[in-house]
Scaffold this motif. Sequence first.
Motif, mmCIF file in Angstrom:
data_model
loop_
_atom_site.group_PDB
_atom_site.id
_atom_site.type_symbol
_atom_site.label_atom_id
_atom_site.label_comp_id
_atom_site.label_asym_id
_atom_site.label_seq_id
_atom_site.Cartn_x
_atom_site.Cartn_y
_atom_site.Cartn_z
ATOM 1 N N ASP A 10 31.769 68.889 43.677
ATOM 2 C CA ASP A 10 32.625 69.726 42.959
ATOM 3 C C ASP A 10 31.656 71.175 43.095
ATOM 4 O OD1 ASP A 10 34.017 71.620 41.047
ATOM 5 O OD2 ASP A 10 35.081 69.920 40.807
ATOM 6 N N ASP A 11 32.354 72.334 43.424
ATOM 7 C CA ASP A 11 31.626 73.770 43.449
ATOM 8 C C ASP A 11 31.122 74.219 42.129
ATOM 9 O OD1 ASP A 11 34.408 74.062 43.618
ATOM 10 O OD2 ASP A 11 33.962 76.202 43.510
ATOM 11 N N GLU A 12 31.946 73.652 40.845
ATOM 12 C CA GLU A 12 31.621 74.087 39.404
ATOM 13 C C GLU A 12 30.725 73.302 38.714
ATOM 14 O OE1 GLU A 12 35.454 74.299 37.199
ATOM 15 O OE2 GLU A 12 36.507 75.115 38.983
ATOM 16 N N MET A 13 29.395 74.014 38.556
ATOM 17 C CA MET A 13 28.637 73.074 37.890
ATOM 18 C C MET A 13 29.013 72.330 36.704
ATOM 19 S SD MET A 13 24.672 74.454 36.449
ATOM 20 C CE MET A 13 24.062 74.566 38.086
ATOM 21 N N GLY A 14 30.033 73.365 35.875
ATOM 22 C CA GLY A 14 30.398 72.610 34.519
ATOM 23 C C GLY A 14 31.091 71.457 34.713
ATOM 24 N N MET A 15 32.055 71.205 35.843
ATOM 25 C CA MET A 15 32.687 70.183 36.311
ATOM 26 C C MET A 15 31.745 69.066 36.522
ATOM 27 S SD MET A 15 35.505 68.543 36.193
ATOM 28 C CE MET A 15 36.690 69.853 36.207
ATOM 29 N N ARG A 16 30.860 69.312 37.149
ATOM 30 C CA ARG A 16 30.209 68.310 37.678
ATOM 31 C C ARG A 16 29.141 67.688 36.666
ATOM 32 N NH1 ARG A 16 28.266 72.142 41.406
ATOM 33 N NH2 ARG A 16 26.147 72.262 40.532
ATOM 34 N N LEU A 17 28.399 68.513 35.509
ATOM 35 C CA LEU A 17 27.721 68.058 34.565
ATOM 36 C C LEU A 17 28.817 67.418 33.266
ATOM 37 C CD1 LEU A 17 25.490 71.136 33.645
ATOM 38 C CD2 LEU A 17 24.944 69.041 34.865
ATOM 39 N N GLY A 18 29.988 67.955 33.271
ATOM 40 C CA GLY A 18 30.757 67.002 32.285
ATOM 41 C C GLY A 18 31.276 65.724 32.954
ATOM 42 N N ILE A 19 31.305 65.616 34.086
ATOM 43 C CA ILE A 19 31.690 64.115 34.588
ATOM 44 C C ILE A 19 30.483 63.217 34.555
ATOM 45 C CG2 ILE A 19 32.180 62.974 36.708
ATOM 46 C CD1 ILE A 19 33.928 65.330 37.595
ATOM 47 N N ALA A 20 29.272 63.823 34.853
ATOM 48 C CA ALA A 20 28.040 63.016 34.622
ATOM 49 C C ALA A 20 27.922 62.609 32.981
ATOM 50 C CB ALA A 20 26.819 63.905 35.205
ATOM 51 N N ARG A 21 28.146 63.566 32.122
ATOM 52 C CA ARG A 21 28.163 63.264 30.802
ATOM 53 C C ARG A 21 28.954 61.994 30.381
ATOM 54 N NH1 ARG A 21 28.022 67.955 29.269
ATOM 55 N NH2 ARG A 21 30.370 68.279 28.842
ATOM 56 N N VAL A 22 30.085 61.879 30.927
ATOM 57 C CA VAL A 22 31.153 60.957 30.606
ATOM 58 C C VAL A 22 30.875 59.574 30.993
ATOM 59 C CG1 VAL A 22 33.315 60.316 30.682
ATOM 60 C CG2 VAL A 22 32.961 62.690 30.305
ATOM 61 N N LEU A 23 30.220 59.706 32.287
ATOM 62 C CA LEU A 23 30.157 58.408 33.022
ATOM 63 C C LEU A 23 28.773 57.823 32.814
ATOM 64 C CD1 LEU A 23 32.059 59.054 36.294
ATOM 65 C CD2 LEU A 23 33.002 58.015 34.379
ATOM 66 N N SER A 24 27.689 58.615 32.330
ATOM 67 C CA SER A 24 26.174 58.307 32.515
ATOM 68 C C SER A 24 26.213 57.148 31.568
ATOM 69 C CB SER A 24 25.377 59.387 31.940
ATOM 70 O OG SER A 24 25.846 59.963 30.818
ATOM 71 N N ASP A 25 26.764 56.958 30.427
ATOM 72 C CA ASP A 25 26.606 55.894 29.516
ATOM 73 C C ASP A 25 27.677 55.016 29.487
ATOM 74 O OD1 ASP A 25 24.124 56.795 28.699
ATOM 75 O OD2 ASP A 25 25.021 58.103 27.147
ATOM 76 N N TYR A 26 28.590 55.005 30.653
ATOM 77 C CA TYR A 26 29.938 54.209 30.343
ATOM 78 C C TYR A 26 29.878 53.001 31.306
ATOM 79 C CZ TYR A 26 34.558 53.256 31.702
ATOM 80 O OH TYR A 26 36.048 52.613 31.825
ATOM 81 N N THR A 27 29.915 51.905 30.663
ATOM 82 C CA THR A 27 29.980 50.463 31.223
ATOM 83 C C THR A 27 31.182 49.960 31.452
ATOM 84 O OG1 THR A 27 29.367 49.412 29.281
ATOM 85 C CG2 THR A 27 27.497 50.257 30.737
ATOM 86 N N VAL A 28 31.616 49.143 32.421
ATOM 87 C CA VAL A 28 32.818 48.513 32.791
ATOM 88 C C VAL A 28 32.782 46.986 32.565
ATOM 89 C CG1 VAL A 28 35.037 48.282 34.303
ATOM 90 C CG2 VAL A 28 33.747 50.424 33.922
ATOM 91 N N SER A 29 33.751 46.352 32.007
ATOM 92 C CA SER A 29 33.622 44.840 32.023
ATOM 93 C C SER A 29 35.425 44.535 32.120
ATOM 94 C CB SER A 29 33.181 44.282 30.833
ATOM 95 O OG SER A 29 33.772 44.679 29.739
ATOM 96 N N ALA A 30 35.345 43.495 32.998
ATOM 97 C CA ALA A 30 36.757 43.218 33.454
ATOM 98 C C ALA A 30 36.790 41.687 33.399
ATOM 99 C CB ALA A 30 37.230 43.919 34.568
ATOM 100 N N PRO A 31 37.917 40.786 33.173
ATOM 101 C CA PRO A 31 38.083 39.520 33.274
ATOM 102 C C PRO A 31 37.901 39.058 34.771
ATOM 103 C CG PRO A 31 40.059 40.354 32.753
ATOM 104 C CD PRO A 31 39.063 41.571 32.352
ATOM 105 N N GLU A 32 38.211 39.732 35.791
ATOM 106 C CA GLU A 32 38.242 39.466 37.048
ATOM 107 C C GLU A 32 36.961 39.315 37.763
ATOM 108 O OE1 GLU A 32 40.155 41.676 35.689
ATOM 109 O OE2 GLU A 32 40.560 43.378 37.276
ATOM 110 N N ILE A 33 35.839 40.255 37.050
ATOM 111 C CA ILE A 33 34.550 40.144 37.810
ATOM 112 C C ILE A 33 33.783 39.575 36.907
ATOM 113 C CG2 ILE A 33 35.029 42.492 38.820
ATOM 114 C CD1 ILE A 33 33.661 43.887 36.681
ATOM 115 N N GLU A 34 32.502 39.300 37.435
ATOM 116 C CA GLU A 34 31.453 38.829 36.964
ATOM 117 C C GLU A 34 30.388 39.921 36.217
ATOM 118 O OE1 GLU A 34 29.248 36.069 39.369
ATOM 119 O OE2 GLU A 34 31.165 34.904 39.701
ATOM 120 N N GLY A 35 29.815 39.658 34.775
ATOM 121 C CA GLY A 35 29.063 41.063 34.332
ATOM 122 C C GLY A 35 29.638 42.151 34.066
ATOM 123 N N GLU A 36 28.874 43.243 33.900
ATOM 124 C CA GLU A 36 29.273 44.539 33.737
ATOM 125 C C GLU A 36 28.834 45.272 34.791
ATOM 126 O OE1 GLU A 36 27.426 45.500 29.942
ATOM 127 O OE2 GLU A 36 28.931 44.878 28.794
#
Length: 394
Positions: A10-36
């Motif tokens: 993205d050409d907007e630094m604020g958008m890039r940093l905002g997405i990075a902040r939201v996803l950097s500590d985000y983990t996903v788990s789901a019944p159809e996959i093994e582990g996180e």
Amino acid sequence: MEEIRVLVTDDEMGMRLGIARVLSDYTVSAPEIEGEIRFVLEQAETGEQALERIAAGGIDLLLLDHKMPGISGLDVLDELSKQGRTLLTIMITAYASMDSAIAAAKRGAYDFLAKPFTPVELRNTVRKAAVRIVLARQLQRVAAEGRRSRLLLAEAIVDAWRRVQGEVDPVENAPAKRAYPVDPIQENNAARQLHDKRAAVFGRWIEDLQMVAQIEAGARLRRSEPIDVNAVVRFAFEFVATEAERRGLALEFHPTTAEWGLGELAEWELALSAACSQLTAMGRRGGCLRGRVAAAEKPSAEKPSMMQIEFAVEKAEEAGAACASKGDSEPETTSSAASASSDLLTDGLGWSLVRRWSARCNGAMNLQSDENRVRVSLLLPATGGPLASQADAG
């Protein structure tokens, strides 16, 4: 834990940093996959930077802005398509419309995020993409493990057979020196020649088995070559000769026409040997295993040339004498009792192998049995010989 590397473009630094902040500590788990699943974030300011980073490898998921200076997000997707790259992409745009969504989907975008979006919307969209990526990875690992298992099985079968035959010394794990018996009766040349001939036939069959396992495992490409069908039937009869002799079964094959097929020789030998081996196991002393190869019907513009390979075993004690008098005549049509026993016979691994092979050759297998006879008929495409076969293969 699975790791997914995300490239935020993205050409907007604020958008890039905002997405990075939201996803950097985000983990996903789901019944159809093994582990996180965890995310590793990288950034690109332009489409050109994104293509350069993608070319370096290692990117699993692309978050791509639609409008940027220089080349646009759609241009990036076009370039990836030209390069033959498949990369899961989520388009981001402040100009959300049905037309832009359709344009992105046609270029291979997986999903769409309209600006402004909330952290929850971002996580939900990325979560769906991440689960898809990890499921694909796990399927690839299962497939790879299956290929390795089949190769190991084939190698184990070959190794076990060689040890049983004495070709490998079980202690030294090296080729064994074959010593013939000193008994003068078995020391004669005829006995040694017969022994060597049988060993050669079984050795070739084992090599075929290993080759087919490699083809099925994806470790070797399947070739298409002209097949002398009569020669393959002779090989199949040589393969079962020892067991047929032990059971007191006569073997009869008198080719009347020269028929040619197309495919992998190892698969033809393995399939026809498996069919003859199954029939030999069903025969009783005094019976006869007969083979027949003939053109099935005249070809036409609508129908290709076909051939029929038939094997029939006489199971009754008195059938041996009758077999000699029948010569190469076609086996009798079985009664309605055949259908009752046919399903039972096709449960075996050998018949399953033959049936799958005939289907892969665009042919068909028919197995029939009554109280006196078992008959298998293979209807397969025929070619006019080596030259015609090579033309068909091209």
